[in-house]
Design an enzyme around this catalytic site. Structure first.
Site, PDB file in Angstrom:
ATOM      1  N   HIS A  69     -10.745   5.968   7.747  1.00 25.40           N
ATOM      2  CA  HIS A  69      -9.315   5.989   8.069  1.00 25.40           C
ATOM      3  C   HIS A  69      -9.044   6.976   9.202  1.00 25.40           C
ATOM      4  O   HIS A  69      -8.284   6.693  10.125  1.00 25.40           O
ATOM      5  CB  HIS A  69      -8.489   6.381   6.838  1.00 25.40           C
ATOM      6  CG  HIS A  69      -8.227   5.238   5.908  1.00 25.40           C
ATOM      7  ND1 HIS A  69      -7.273   4.292   6.151  1.00 25.40           N
ATOM      8  CD2 HIS A  69      -8.806   4.886   4.739  1.00 25.40           C
ATOM      9  CE1 HIS A  69      -7.258   3.402   5.153  1.00 25.40           C
ATOM     10  NE2 HIS A  69      -8.192   3.745   4.281  1.00 25.40           N
ATOM     11  N   HIS A 102      -4.511   6.533  -5.599  1.00 25.68           N
ATOM     12  CA  HIS A 102      -5.638   7.162  -4.894  1.00 25.68           C
ATOM     13  C   HIS A 102      -6.130   8.389  -5.654  1.00 25.68           C
ATOM     14  O   HIS A 102      -5.450   8.905  -6.520  1.00 25.68           O
ATOM     15  CB  HIS A 102      -5.225   7.578  -3.485  1.00 25.68           C
ATOM     16  CG  HIS A 102      -5.029   6.406  -2.589  1.00 25.68           C
ATOM     17  ND1 HIS A 102      -3.815   5.800  -2.418  1.00 25.68           N
ATOM     18  CD2 HIS A 102      -5.903   5.696  -1.850  1.00 25.68           C
ATOM     19  CE1 HIS A 102      -3.940   4.779  -1.611  1.00 25.68           C
ATOM     20  NE2 HIS A 102      -5.196   4.680  -1.240  1.00 25.68           N
ATOM     21  N   HIS A 135      -7.534  -1.422  -5.183  1.00 25.64           N
ATOM     22  CA  HIS A 135      -7.786  -2.000  -3.861  1.00 25.64           C
ATOM     23  C   HIS A 135      -8.522  -3.346  -3.966  1.00 25.64           C
ATOM     24  O   HIS A 135      -8.363  -4.200  -3.116  1.00 25.64           O
ATOM     25  CB  HIS A 135      -8.563  -1.021  -2.976  1.00 25.64           C
ATOM     26  CG  HIS A 135      -7.720   0.128  -2.494  1.00 25.64           C
ATOM     27  ND1 HIS A 135      -7.500   1.249  -3.238  1.00 25.64           N
ATOM     28  CD2 HIS A 135      -7.020   0.308  -1.337  1.00 25.64           C
ATOM     29  CE1 HIS A 135      -6.709   2.086  -2.568  1.00 25.64           C
ATOM     30  NE2 HIS A 135      -6.404   1.537  -1.416  1.00 25.64           N
ATOM     31  N   PHE A 156      -1.865   6.750   4.812  1.00 28.50           N
ATOM     32  CA  PHE A 156      -1.772   5.704   3.790  1.00 28.50           C
ATOM     33  C   PHE A 156      -0.451   4.930   3.856  1.00 28.50           C
ATOM     34  O   PHE A 156      -0.353   3.813   3.387  1.00 28.50           O
ATOM     35  CB  PHE A 156      -1.963   6.290   2.391  1.00 28.50           C
ATOM     36  CG  PHE A 156      -3.401   6.615   2.071  1.00 28.50           C
ATOM     37  CD1 PHE A 156      -4.446   5.964   2.712  1.00 28.50           C
ATOM     38  CD2 PHE A 156      -3.720   7.569   1.120  1.00 28.50           C
ATOM     39  CE1 PHE A 156      -5.769   6.248   2.428  1.00 28.50           C
ATOM     40  CE2 PHE A 156      -5.042   7.867   0.826  1.00 28.50           C
ATOM     41  CZ  PHE A 156      -6.075   7.208   1.476  1.00 28.50           C
ATOM     42  N   HIS A 171       0.829  -1.203   0.000  1.00 30.16           N
ATOM     43  CA  HIS A 171       0.000   0.000   0.000  1.00 30.16           C
ATOM     44  C   HIS A 171       0.865   1.256   0.000  1.00 30.16           C
ATOM     45  O   HIS A 171       0.585   2.229  -0.693  1.00 30.16           O
ATOM     46  CB  HIS A 171      -0.934  -0.023   1.216  1.00 30.16           C
ATOM     47  CG  HIS A 171      -2.051   0.951   1.122  1.00 30.16           C
ATOM     48  ND1 HIS A 171      -2.103   2.112   1.852  1.00 30.16           N
ATOM     49  CD2 HIS A 171      -3.170   0.957   0.363  1.00 30.16           C
ATOM     50  CE1 HIS A 171      -3.208   2.771   1.563  1.00 30.16           C
ATOM     51  NE2 HIS A 171      -3.877   2.097   0.660  1.00 30.16           N
ATOM     52  N   HIS A 198     -14.671   6.989   2.321  1.00 29.72           N
ATOM     53  CA  HIS A 198     -13.778   5.967   2.874  1.00 29.72           C
ATOM     54  C   HIS A 198     -12.646   6.597   3.703  1.00 29.72           C
ATOM     55  O   HIS A 198     -12.176   6.018   4.673  1.00 29.72           O
ATOM     56  CB  HIS A 198     -13.266   5.079   1.734  1.00 29.72           C
ATOM     57  CG  HIS A 198     -11.788   4.923   1.649  1.00 29.72           C
ATOM     58  ND1 HIS A 198     -10.973   5.907   1.121  1.00 29.72           N
ATOM     59  CD2 HIS A 198     -10.962   3.916   2.041  1.00 29.72           C
ATOM     60  CE1 HIS A 198      -9.714   5.499   1.187  1.00 29.72           C
ATOM     61  NE2 HIS A 198      -9.677   4.300   1.735  1.00 29.72           N
ATOM     62  N   HIS A 204     -11.756  -2.036   3.671  1.00 34.84           N
ATOM     63  CA  HIS A 204     -11.733  -2.101   2.211  1.00 34.84           C
ATOM     64  C   HIS A 204     -12.613  -3.210   1.654  1.00 34.84           C
ATOM     65  O   HIS A 204     -13.040  -3.131   0.498  1.00 34.84           O
ATOM     66  CB  HIS A 204     -10.303  -2.151   1.678  1.00 34.84           C
ATOM     67  CG  HIS A 204      -9.771  -0.767   1.525  1.00 34.84           C
ATOM     68  ND1 HIS A 204     -10.010  -0.008   0.401  1.00 34.84           N
ATOM     69  CD2 HIS A 204      -9.103   0.035   2.387  1.00 34.84           C
ATOM     70  CE1 HIS A 204      -9.483   1.193   0.572  1.00 34.84           C
ATOM     71  NE2 HIS A 204      -8.920   1.244   1.772  1.00 34.84           N
TER      72      HIS A 204
HETATM   73 CU1  C2O Z   1      -5.430   2.897  -0.210  1.00 37.73          CU
HETATM   74 CU2  C2O Z   1      -8.193   3.038   2.315  1.00 37.73          CU
HETATM   75  O1  C2O Z   1      -6.698   3.317   1.188  1.00 37.73           O
END
Ligand code: C2O
Length: 588
Positions: free
Chosen positions: A327, A193, A202, A343, A173, A323, A356
């Site tokens: 995080h 992203h 993802h 990230f 990631h 989303h 995810h």
């Molecule tokens: Cu690549 Cu939830 O992030």
């Protein structure tokens, strides 16, 4: 040839006729040209438009493929096709990645032996393979949990430099999100992203994670859980992740959130919500809006196009923006926000994969609502590819077009209710009760003015009167084009984190009350090294508002009041306008 020049040159034809969305062309010059894979029509007179008659509305049309690729493609200095599918990076050239919030700011995250490994094309699993059914995390029974924990334990116990090792898997990631690679043959850093690659990348990432875990415990039906945060029962961090003795635990999470209901409006440092019912209802109403406002125009849900050789203008879809909130919620509220809130480190937390799972499920639901119609028929998306180590330790090149449905990868989601689909009535009731309570205030009307042409700093709530390109649109016109609030030139001065919320209401003869109206969407950013990756480029936010306008009965208003409410970070906003985005003719 300068790429940026090419991309902003108003090579456009525009259309004027009784049916402005389909007809013959005439050349005009127009300041704002948006490139898109599809023939993309944009009102260029958005701010100056006075007449709202159909015959007076002017649209741009630009088919990028005719312009760029019709003659075999354009090539940059290095020989890489510009405006082409994204290739996998050169695996021998992995370098340090960036984390603007951490000290030291750079980190090594290159997967082991990338340089030496031979890459082959990914072959999707045979339809005869067993279907792995992913279940909601809050429904996991003790057997499910034991099995999941055992698989994670095995992954953690692998040698540190094994490509399947838990932390090596997490680093993947970091490589793709913080610029450990240049795009093939270019100086543009690779970042998946805030673009149309967010969902497919993802999907593959967690797919291989799941397959590897299954292999480690010798179970080819093994599936990973999803954090069902779109359901009131799932709007808590699922319990299995909170057992401090478990391999699923991560001590860096925000402890204040262990027991609190998740608030989609959360910004770092906010207190926990006190009215659970109101928060759940607002969360569900937001999901409902996300689906309704984006269904006709996938970039609004998925993120905007990013092509090979481009320096990205960060432009996430609503799915990704939402989303980011989870995080923020999962990670600690202070820099560097490790693990979940950054990230670089997010996927060191097993909760990342549960999160995810649900993000991926949202995409699946979105495609289902659209009758499985492919979101972008553009080969620049479909033929783009990424690399991963598969469950045979083989480095594979995976194309977007091979992951368009979970079934094509032989997994599925166990059905859960979608309570957001019929939340409107309850939400409206709550809203009108709140309005009643502040009725006295609503008499205090104040004047509101246009945005002007200069960028403004968002230090306090900012309100602007914004012209609509067309009023009282018929059903057919709405099927032909979606109305979109565009906020661009977004520049986060304070670093890598930011949030502001966008509300829309209708003015009363140029005046407005204290109520900001309905939420149209939010800009939410968590640390991801974008400043470096996008070479200082400003971001943009595009929010569909067709349904919202029906709900606030503003279809006949020629102006709207847009309120931008700062929540986190020092932000400059370039401009606010409303445009009509033409829906692909073949779309629903
Ligand atoms: Cu690549 Cu939830 O992030």
């Amino acid at each position: 040839m300068s790429l940026s020049r090419l991309y902003t040159t108003p090579i456009s034809s525009s259309i004027t006729s009784n049916n402005p969305l389909r007809s013959s062309t005439k050349i005009t010059s127009c300041p704002s040209v948006h490139l898109s894979n599809r023939t993309h029509y944009i009102s260029c007179e958005h701010n100056k438009q006075t007449s709202k008659e159909a015959s007076d509305v002017t649209y741009n049309v630009l088919d990028r493929r005719n312009v760029l690729l019709g003659s075999g493609g354009l090539y940059g200095a290095t020989g890489t096709a510009i405006g082409a599918p994204l290739s996998p990076p050169d695996s021998t050239k992995c370098h340090k990645a960036t984390d603007s919030d951490a000290d030291p700011k750079e980190g090594d995250c290159c997967p082991p032996d990338y340089g030496k490994a031979k890459m082959v094309d990914f072959t999707p699993p045979s339809p005869n393979e067993p279907l792995r059914v992913r279940k909601a995390a809050h429904r996991y029974n003790s057997d499910d949990i034991v099995k999941f924990e055992a698989a994670i334990a095995k992954m953690k116990a692998l040698p540190a430099n094994h490509p399947w090792n838990y932390y090596q898997q997490a680093n993947i990631h970091f490589t793709y999100c913080n610029g450990a690679f240049d795009q093939l043959n270019t100086k543009s850093l690779l970042q998946i992203h805030e673009s149309w690659f967010f969902l497919p990348w993802h999907r593959y990432y967690i797919y291989f994670w799941e397959k590897i875990l299954g292999k480690l415990i010798g179970d080819d039906t093994f599936s990973i859980p999803f954090w069902n945060w779109d359901n009131p029962k799932g709007m808590y961090i699922p319990r299995m992740y909170l057992n401090s003795k478990s391999h699923l635990f991560d001590e860096t999470r925000n402890r204040d959130h262990y027991k609190s209901v998740l608030d989609y409006k959360y910004s770092w440092g906010d207190p926990n919500p006190t009215d659970t019912n109101a928060v759940v209802t607002a969360n569900l109403a937001e999901l409902d809006s996300i689906f309704k406002e984006t269904l006709q125009f996938p970039a609004l849900f998925m993120g905007k196009a990013l092509r090979a050789g481009e320096n990205q203008t960060p432009a996430p879809g609503r799915c990704e923006s939402l989303h980011n909130v989870m995080h923020m919620w999962g990670g600690p509220p202070t820099p560097p926000y490790w693990n979940m809130g950054n990230f670089r480190t997010a996927s060191r937390d097993t909760l990342f994969f549960g999160h995810h799972g649900n993000v991926d499920r949202m995409w699946d639901i979105y495609s289902t609502f659209r009758g499985q119609k492919v979101e972008f028929r553009d080969p620049d998306w479909l033929d783009s590819s990424f690399i991963f180590y598969d469950e045979n330790e083989q480095l594979v090149k995976c194309k977007v077009k091979d992951c368009l449905t979970p079934e094509s990868l032989r997994y599925s989601y166990s059905p859960e209710p979608l309570p957001w689909k019929n939340i409107r009535r309850r939400y409206k009731k709550l809203r009108s009760a709140a309005k009643k309570r502040s009725e006295g205030d609503s008499l205090k009307l104040t004047p509101v003015f246009g945005y002007g042409s200069e960028p403004l700093t968002l230090t306090e709530p900012l309100r602007a009167l914004v012209q609509r390109p067309k009023i009282s649109r018929s059903k057919d016109e709405k099927a032909d084009a979606v109305e979109v609030l565009v906020i661009d030139g977004i520049n986060v001065l304070s670093g890598s984190t930011a949030r502001f919320d966008v509300y829309v209401t209708k003015p009363l003869e140029g005046l407005v009350g204290p109520d900001n109206g309905e939420l149209a969407g939010s800009f939410v950013r968590i640390p991801n090294a974008h400043q470096k990756l996008s070479a200082g480029k400003d971001s943009s936010l595009e929010l569909g508002i067709s349904t919202l306008l029906e709900e606030i009965e503003a279809e006949s208003s020629d102006e709207l009041v847009v309120s931008l409410i700062p929540r986190n970070g020092d932000i400059v906003i370039g401009g606010v306008r409303i445009e009509l985005f033409k829906v692909d003719d073949d779309e629903i």
